[in-house]
Design a protein around this motif. Structure first.
Motif, PDB file in Angstrom:
ATOM      1  N   ILE A 143      -2.294  -4.020  -5.709  1.00 34.87           N
ATOM      2  CA  ILE A 143      -0.610  -3.429  -5.967  1.00 34.87           C
ATOM      3  C   ILE A 143       0.464  -4.107  -6.036  1.00 34.87           C
ATOM      4  O   ILE A 143       0.902  -4.204  -5.073  1.00 34.87           O
ATOM      5  CB  ILE A 143      -1.237  -2.247  -4.969  1.00 34.87           C
ATOM      6  CG1 ILE A 143      -2.031  -1.171  -5.124  1.00 34.87           C
ATOM      7  CG2 ILE A 143      -0.006  -0.332  -5.295  1.00 34.87           C
ATOM      8  CD1 ILE A 143      -2.516  -1.331  -6.814  1.00 34.87           C
ATOM      9  N   GLY A 155       2.240  -0.634  -9.754  1.00 31.01           N
ATOM     10  CA  GLY A 155       0.503  -1.461 -10.347  1.00 31.01           C
ATOM     11  C   GLY A 155       0.781  -1.928 -11.415  1.00 31.01           C
ATOM     12  O   GLY A 155       2.022  -1.753 -12.047  1.00 31.01           O
ATOM     13  N   LYS A 163      -4.268   0.917 -10.250  1.00 31.07           N
ATOM     14  CA  LYS A 163      -4.221   2.288 -10.648  1.00 31.07           C
ATOM     15  C   LYS A 163      -2.864   1.637 -10.235  1.00 31.07           C
ATOM     16  O   LYS A 163      -2.147   0.547  -9.506  1.00 31.07           O
ATOM     17  CB  LYS A 163      -4.486   1.752  -8.543  1.00 31.07           C
ATOM     18  CG  LYS A 163      -5.796   2.614  -7.668  1.00 31.07           C
ATOM     19  CD  LYS A 163      -6.166   3.626  -6.527  1.00 31.07           C
ATOM     20  CE  LYS A 163      -7.107   2.855  -6.131  1.00 31.07           C
ATOM     21  NZ  LYS A 163      -7.601   4.950  -6.408  1.00 31.07           N
ATOM     22  N   THR A 172       5.952   7.380   3.115  1.00 31.15           N
ATOM     23  CA  THR A 172       4.945   6.590   3.971  1.00 31.15           C
ATOM     24  C   THR A 172       5.448   5.666   4.662  1.00 31.15           C
ATOM     25  O   THR A 172       5.657   5.205   4.953  1.00 31.15           O
ATOM     26  CB  THR A 172       4.304   4.716   2.274  1.00 31.15           C
ATOM     27  OG1 THR A 172       4.707   6.291   1.657  1.00 31.15           O
ATOM     28  CG2 THR A 172       3.021   3.840   2.607  1.00 31.15           C
ATOM     29  N   THR A 204      -5.533   6.418 -10.839  1.00 30.83           N
ATOM     30  CA  THR A 204      -6.939   5.028 -10.686  1.00 30.83           C
ATOM     31  C   THR A 204      -7.677   5.413 -12.378  1.00 30.83           C
ATOM     32  O   THR A 204      -7.928   6.889 -12.842  1.00 30.83           O
ATOM     33  CB  THR A 204      -7.826   5.857 -10.109  1.00 30.83           C
ATOM     34  OG1 THR A 204      -7.460   5.965  -8.809  1.00 30.83           O
ATOM     35  CG2 THR A 204      -8.482   4.906 -10.041  1.00 30.83           C
ATOM     36  N   GLN A 225      -5.874  17.237  -8.353  1.00 26.92           N
ATOM     37  CA  GLN A 225      -6.082  16.477  -9.144  1.00 26.92           C
ATOM     38  C   GLN A 225      -6.246  16.651 -10.693  1.00 26.92           C
ATOM     39  O   GLN A 225      -6.409  17.999 -11.003  1.00 26.92           O
ATOM     40  CB  GLN A 225      -7.356  15.745  -9.084  1.00 26.92           C
ATOM     41  CG  GLN A 225      -7.141  15.028  -7.084  1.00 26.92           C
ATOM     42  CD  GLN A 225      -8.403  14.463  -7.014  1.00 26.92           C
ATOM     43  OE1 GLN A 225      -9.722  14.581  -7.765  1.00 26.92           O
ATOM     44  NE2 GLN A 225      -8.553  13.288  -5.817  1.00 26.92           N
ATOM     45  N   SER A 263       0.950  -1.471   0.096  1.00 29.85           N
ATOM     46  CA  SER A 263       0.142  -0.083  -0.892  1.00 29.85           C
ATOM     47  C   SER A 263       0.642   1.543   0.133  1.00 29.85           C
ATOM     48  O   SER A 263       2.196   0.937   0.994  1.00 29.85           O
ATOM     49  CB  SER A 263      -0.319   0.291   1.262  1.00 29.85           C
ATOM     50  OG  SER A 263      -1.938   1.193   0.501  1.00 29.85           O
ATOM     51  N   GLU A 321      -1.679   9.462  -7.977  1.00 34.50           N
ATOM     52  CA  GLU A 321      -2.169   8.226  -7.548  1.00 34.50           C
ATOM     53  C   GLU A 321      -2.538   8.489  -8.297  1.00 34.50           C
ATOM     54  O   GLU A 321      -3.833   9.302  -8.734  1.00 34.50           O
ATOM     55  CB  GLU A 321      -2.830   8.028  -6.554  1.00 34.50           C
ATOM     56  CG  GLU A 321      -3.408   6.550  -6.282  1.00 34.50           C
ATOM     57  CD  GLU A 321      -4.704   6.829  -5.109  1.00 34.50           C
ATOM     58  OE1 GLU A 321      -5.493   6.519  -4.928  1.00 34.50           O
ATOM     59  OE2 GLU A 321      -4.590   7.865  -3.735  1.00 34.50           O
ATOM     60  N   ILE A 374      -0.195   4.870  -0.691  1.00 35.60           N
ATOM     61  CA  ILE A 374      -0.517   6.355  -0.056  1.00 35.60           C
ATOM     62  C   ILE A 374      -0.663   6.206   1.187  1.00 35.60           C
ATOM     63  O   ILE A 374      -1.983   5.440   1.676  1.00 35.60           O
ATOM     64  CB  ILE A 374      -1.777   6.723  -0.957  1.00 35.60           C
ATOM     65  CG1 ILE A 374      -0.469   7.027  -2.859  1.00 35.60           C
ATOM     66  CG2 ILE A 374      -1.656   8.737  -0.847  1.00 35.60           C
ATOM     67  CD1 ILE A 374       0.010   8.253  -2.985  1.00 35.60           C
ATOM     68  N   ASP A 434       3.644  12.530  -4.592  1.00 35.85           N
ATOM     69  CA  ASP A 434       3.243  11.245  -5.010  1.00 35.85           C
ATOM     70  C   ASP A 434       2.117  11.513  -5.804  1.00 35.85           C
ATOM     71  O   ASP A 434       0.811  12.427  -5.852  1.00 35.85           O
ATOM     72  CB  ASP A 434       2.437  10.942  -3.221  1.00 35.85           C
ATOM     73  CG  ASP A 434       3.329  10.501  -2.112  1.00 35.85           C
ATOM     74  OD1 ASP A 434       4.552  10.128  -2.870  1.00 35.85           O
ATOM     75  OD2 ASP A 434       3.362  10.014  -1.158  1.00 35.85           O
ATOM     76  N   PHE A 484       1.436   4.415  -9.133  1.00 29.67           N
ATOM     77  CA  PHE A 484       1.661   5.191  -7.833  1.00 29.67           C
ATOM     78  C   PHE A 484       2.847   4.987  -8.151  1.00 29.67           C
ATOM     79  O   PHE A 484       4.171   4.290  -8.892  1.00 29.67           O
ATOM     80  CB  PHE A 484       1.579   4.406  -6.502  1.00 29.67           C
ATOM     81  CG  PHE A 484       0.471   3.873  -5.915  1.00 29.67           C
ATOM     82  CD1 PHE A 484      -0.342   5.480  -5.385  1.00 29.67           C
ATOM     83  CD2 PHE A 484      -0.164   2.363  -6.278  1.00 29.67           C
ATOM     84  CE1 PHE A 484      -1.339   4.226  -4.628  1.00 29.67           C
ATOM     85  CE2 PHE A 484      -1.426   2.378  -5.916  1.00 29.67           C
ATOM     86  CZ  PHE A 484      -2.134   2.938  -4.807  1.00 29.67           C
TER      87      PHE A 484
END
Length: 327
Positions: free
Chosen positions: A304, A252, A221, A294, A201, A105, A91, A199, A93, A197, A223
């Motif tokens: 992931i 990912g 996803k 993280t 999707t 975003q 994992s 992410e 984020i 970072d 990363f």
């Protein structure tokens, strides 16, 4: 604060306040947010994967599958089918968003993953046109002009194209990344570096052959964690740092976009078929000028995947996980 004393400032308090304000003076490389504009562009190409580019893969009949001696018989099977058994799940984020100084975003929808219809099935890979995308963040400088804060280009990873047609999944690589200004505040006295970072999707909505409607489902996803990226072009490591990021494989993976069941006209008649795979992409970006990494690594079914063996994963867990998570 007592009445009559609120205007009294001792020398110690005065110098403390002055130190705080001086120490928090913002660098010209940070707080670049006036007139912010976020742009995302999809790179679509034809003939990304063609049947001629693949070697034959013979899947043996059920009756002929089995053991030869004490080992499995892989005769005639392509090496591309060997499972990547040294992968681990991670994992990436952290949910503690307060540790990040700035967030924003990107997003696009109503995109098509394929350049043609299909009469085969929902996961027919023929005509994949998605090849990647580019992100650009700009802002207005003090002179009223436009400056670029960062650019990032991501591409479809075609180094193992068999993964796409055999498993209906794909991966991404970072083609190019350059950072010039941060949206997060950068203290003047601090190093002119930034952590970011990403992410990414992929989502889709579609209808299957039974008439079921699948709405806004996540396909996968990706990363990307950027650490200690220099902001000052005069930094001696500036060029080498960003050159070193080129070609990096993102953490990912993602399923190819399912084609929605529908109808098309052929020879003057309506015939059943499958569409071009409508999908959307959203990218969440988080910035921080401090070393915030993280703090949570979970071995769970998140799909992931990272390139790490069992020993490497265990070392990571031992060094980064708090005791509360280990017990």
């Amino acid at each position: 604060m007592y009445p009559g004393n609120y205007l009294r400032v001792t020398p110690i308090v005065f110098f403390t306040i002055a130190f705080i304000f001086c120490g928090c003076a913002a660098s010209r490389f940070g707080s670049a947010l006036a007139g912010e504009k976020l742009t995302m562009k999809i790179d679509e190409r034809k003939d990304i994967l063609t049947i001629k580019s693949f070697k034959n893969q013979d899947a043996p009949a059920f009756e002929t599958r089995g053991l030869t001696g004490r080992g499995l018989d892989f005769t005639g099977v392509s090496n591309n089918l060997v499972s990547m058994a040294t992968q681990a799940i991670k994992s990436i984020i952290s949910n503690e968003q307060k540790k990040y100084s700035a967030e924003y975003q990107f997003g696009l929808s109503d995109l098509y993953f394929y350049d043609q219809l299909s009469d085969v099935n929902a996961l027919d890979p023929t005509g994949i046109q998605f090849f990647g995308f580019t992100l650009v963040r700009t802002f207005k400088n003090q002179q009223g002009g436009t400056d670029t804060a960062f650019t990032a280009t991501f591409e479809l990873d075609t180094t193992n194209a068999f993964e796409i047609i055999n498993n209906s999944t794909f991966r991404l690589r970072l083609k190019d990344f350059h950072l010039f200004y941060a949206k997060a505040k950068i203290a003047e006295a601090a190093e002119k570096k930034l952590n970011m970072d990403f992410e990414i999707t992929f989502t889709t909505s579609y209808a299957d052959e039974k008439g079921s409607l699948i709405n806004n489902v996540t396909l996968g996803k990706f990363f990307l964690l950027i650490r200690q990226a220099p902001l000052d072009p005069t930094d001696k490591n500036y060029n080498s740092y960003y050159k070193g990021l080129q070609g990096q494989r993102l953490t990912g993976k993602c399923f190819v976009v399912p084609r929605s069941f529908g109808w098309h006209k052929e020879d003057g008649m309506l015939k059943p078929g499958f569409g071009q795979g409508a999908y959307g992409i959203s990218i969440a970006v988080k910035e921080n000028s401090k070393d915030v990494f993280t703090n949570k690594i979970l071995i769970e079914n998140t799909n992931i995947i990272i390139d790490a063996g069992r020993n490497q994963l265990q070392n990571t867990i031992n060094t980064r996980l708090p005791k509360a998570f280990k017990n």
